[in-house]
Write an enzyme that holds these catalytic residues in place. Sequence first.
Site, PDB file in Angstrom:
ATOM      1  N   LYS A 144       0.784  -1.208   0.002  1.00 34.25           N
ATOM      2  CA  LYS A 144       0.046  -0.080  -0.120  1.00 34.25           C
ATOM      3  C   LYS A 144       0.870   1.211   0.127  1.00 34.25           C
ATOM      4  O   LYS A 144       0.574   2.323  -0.882  1.00 34.25           O
ATOM      5  CB  LYS A 144      -1.055   0.100   1.296  1.00 34.25           C
ATOM      6  N   ALA A 152       0.024  17.057 -15.488  1.00 34.73           N
ATOM      7  CA  ALA A 152       0.611  18.177 -14.697  1.00 34.73           C
ATOM      8  C   ALA A 152      -0.314  19.070 -13.946  1.00 34.73           C
ATOM      9  O   ALA A 152      -1.494  19.245 -14.269  1.00 34.73           O
ATOM     10  CB  ALA A 152       1.469  18.989 -15.555  1.00 34.73           C
ATOM     11  N   CYS A 163      -4.183  11.025   1.314  1.00 31.43           N
ATOM     12  CA  CYS A 163      -3.311   9.950   1.411  1.00 31.43           C
ATOM     13  C   CYS A 163      -1.774  10.212   1.021  1.00 31.43           C
ATOM     14  O   CYS A 163      -1.103   9.947   1.924  1.00 31.43           O
ATOM     15  CB  CYS A 163      -3.809   8.904   0.384  1.00 31.43           C
TER      16      CYS A 163
HETATM   17  P1  NAD Z   1     -11.704   9.206   7.854  1.00 29.17           P
HETATM   18  O1  NAD Z   1     -10.995  10.217   8.708  1.00 29.17           O
HETATM   19  O2  NAD Z   1     -12.576   9.537   6.983  1.00 29.17           O
HETATM   20  O3  NAD Z   1     -12.494   8.217   8.623  1.00 29.17           O
HETATM   21  C1  NAD Z   1     -12.098   7.487   9.976  1.00 29.17           C
HETATM   22  C2  NAD Z   1     -13.378   7.397  11.088  1.00 29.17           C
HETATM   23  O4  NAD Z   1     -12.970   6.741  11.886  1.00 29.17           O
HETATM   24  C3  NAD Z   1     -13.830   8.731  11.644  1.00 29.17           C
HETATM   25  O5  NAD Z   1     -15.233   8.729  11.174  1.00 29.17           O
HETATM   26  C4  NAD Z   1     -13.627   8.558  12.896  1.00 29.17           C
HETATM   27  O6  NAD Z   1     -14.641   9.008  13.904  1.00 29.17           O
HETATM   28  C5  NAD Z   1     -13.694   7.285  12.986  1.00 29.17           C
HETATM   29  N1  NAD Z   1     -12.924   6.540  14.447  1.00 29.17           N
HETATM   30  C6  NAD Z   1     -11.659   6.890  14.851  1.00 29.17           C
HETATM   31  N2  NAD Z   1     -11.710   6.369  15.921  1.00 29.17           N
HETATM   32  C7  NAD Z   1     -12.571   5.407  16.191  1.00 29.17           C
HETATM   33  C8  NAD Z   1     -12.949   4.362  17.139  1.00 29.17           C
HETATM   34  N3  NAD Z   1     -12.025   4.073  18.011  1.00 29.17           N
HETATM   35  N4  NAD Z   1     -13.976   3.570  17.032  1.00 29.17           N
HETATM   36  C9  NAD Z   1     -15.179   4.111  15.798  1.00 29.17           C
HETATM   37  N5  NAD Z   1     -14.566   5.020  15.174  1.00 29.17           N
HETATM   38  C10 NAD Z   1     -13.632   5.620  15.172  1.00 29.17           C
HETATM   39  O7  NAD Z   1     -10.723   8.329   7.422  1.00 29.17           O
HETATM   40  P2  NAD Z   1     -10.539   7.480   5.889  1.00 29.17           P
HETATM   41  O8  NAD Z   1     -10.289   8.779   4.963  1.00 29.17           O
HETATM   42  O9  NAD Z   1     -11.606   6.863   5.688  1.00 29.17           O
HETATM   43  O10 NAD Z   1      -9.185   6.777   6.077  1.00 29.17           O
HETATM   44  C11 NAD Z   1      -9.204   5.539   6.901  1.00 29.17           C
HETATM   45  C12 NAD Z   1      -7.839   4.929   6.655  1.00 29.17           C
HETATM   46  O11 NAD Z   1      -7.916   4.482   5.405  1.00 29.17           O
HETATM   47  C13 NAD Z   1      -6.717   5.521   6.585  1.00 29.17           C
HETATM   48  O12 NAD Z   1      -5.581   4.924   7.147  1.00 29.17           O
HETATM   49  C14 NAD Z   1      -6.472   6.069   5.213  1.00 29.17           C
HETATM   50  O13 NAD Z   1      -5.034   6.221   5.051  1.00 29.17           O
HETATM   51  C15 NAD Z   1      -6.804   4.685   4.466  1.00 29.17           C
HETATM   52  N6  NAD Z   1      -7.104   4.976   3.398  1.00 29.17           N
HETATM   53  C16 NAD Z   1      -7.871   6.286   2.711  1.00 29.17           C
HETATM   54  C17 NAD Z   1      -8.508   6.387   1.458  1.00 29.17           C
HETATM   55  C18 NAD Z   1      -9.193   7.599   1.201  1.00 29.17           C
HETATM   56  O14 NAD Z   1      -9.343   7.690  -0.189  1.00 29.17           O
HETATM   57  N7  NAD Z   1      -9.654   8.352   2.018  1.00 29.17           N
HETATM   58  C19 NAD Z   1      -8.253   5.329   0.489  1.00 29.17           C
HETATM   59  C20 NAD Z   1      -7.369   4.366   0.879  1.00 29.17           C
HETATM   60  C21 NAD Z   1      -7.072   4.027   2.143  1.00 29.17           C
END
Ligand code: NAD
Length: 465
Positions: free
Chosen positions: A207, A255, A263
């Site tokens: 990843k 560009a 991310c």
């Molecule tokens: P986000 O901030 O949109 O969502 C995270 C959620 O987790 C929030 O709603 C928060 O309230 C909740 N949360 C935190 N602690 C918690 C707990 N203890 N219990 C329950 N809920 C809890 O994050 P995201 O963009 O969805 O990213 C999540 C992960 O996925 C990250 O590691 C990111 O790097 C990865 N990721 C994101 C994307 C993207 O496009 N956003 C794509 C691939 C991977």
Amino acid sequence: MKLCMIGTGYVGLVSGACFSDLGNKVICVDKDQNKINNLKKGIIPIYEPGLDEIVKRNFINKRLSFSSDLNNSIKKSDIIFICVGTPTKKRSSEADLSYVMNVAKSISKLIKTYKIIVTKSTVPVTTGDDIEKIISKKVSKKLFDVVSNPEFLREGDAIRDFMYPDRIVVGAMTNKAKKTLKNLYSPLISKGSKYLESSRRSAELIKYASNAFLATKITFINEISNLCEKINVDVEDISIGIGLDKRIGERFLRAGPAYGGSCFPKDTKAIVSTADKYKSNLSVIKSVIKSNEQRNFLLISKIKSILNNKINRKKITFLGVTFKANTDDMRDSPSLKLIPSLIKKGAFINYYDPTGEKEIFSKLKNVTFSSSIKEAIKFSDLIVIHTEWNEFKQLNLKKISNKKNYKIYDLRNLYSPVKMKKKKMSKCTRCVSICHQGAAIIKSIVQIREVFIKKVKCIFSMFYQ
Ligand code: NAD
């Protein structure tokens, strides 16, 4: 299968909704009670094309539910996905794993029957080992497996990316977990998605290496565009020319502004931190990070030169402020650096974004939001096309601003500068200057001559109108 997504953000909500659409029973859990209450009422917290429909359909069919009760949700599920955020730590470039580890601790207190715990969050290599250690303090190793299944969806195309992924990567360490995950993904595998089984550590690193590579591609073409600007070459030609080589590929070679979003900035920093920890030098990625940071300064100086070194009291319109189209995500968007910097230099910023006003800008003096393109660009000295939304691709450049002389800085190369210049000059209604990012405005001496003659005619006719 019965699934529980812990963290109902971009990844948890999209993948939870899609898994439920594939016939699984899914509970999306979040600690944010307000978010859960809204989801129960059908209010989707993020802008993601197609998500609304898929959530509603599966909620009505009772395959998808929302809860803040972790205990009950874990009890009812066979597979638990960790989808919480992994932002950059405040005082270092490492990934902040506190949210992931808090979830692991909570899970460890609640497991009573066999569960598979899957990290979908992007986590540094060996995090799966640490989660396993935390849980095994409270639970017998026979009662759980920890798997890495990184998510590759892109915001704005998330549903399609989830339903038709290029590949699914699963790092499981037991046959039981491997079999279950393969079974879960079988509807996507049967539609043709590649399924890669690897070690848990490999899956975690795949990843980060993917994101770092994509960030490198963007930074590479951005630097090539700087050279193009100096030598009157259209960077779009270069992108197409090199992208046709199958070894390179055409995607992520447009560009534009610095890469941003939730991310790439954090993941490039995190992989460098991991490598430093293991005394391995990722010099290429370090250069990418540096070059990307410098890009914002470079764009500011470009804006300054477009405005003849006078930014003070100039009215600048931003079309789009999110880091990419089809999302409302403002995390690490280049506009967050560009707009405050222009204000400091005395500019007045007005912006329009299809996803609405942004709280972060409402706190800034001299930044206003307009709810239509027309309103946003009225009286503008410079229009910056910051985000590549479709609605910015067919603007009527003749009627776009009330000002006689205004400029457009097309950061996304949506318009051909040569074509647009020709159009304007022949109609001769206004002198519009299009500054194409990293492109030659004029391609040859012949064109320079033509444009010069038309420009003189244009100035003359304006005087005599
Ligand atoms: P986000 O901030 O949109 O969502 C995270 C959620 O987790 C929030 O709603 C928060 O309230 C909740 N949360 C935190 N602690 C918690 C707990 N203890 N219990 C329950 N809920 C809890 O994050 P995201 O963009 O969805 O990213 C999540 C992960 O996925 C990250 O590691 C990111 O790097 C990865 N990721 C994101 C994307 C993207 O496009 N956003 C794509 C691939 C991977």
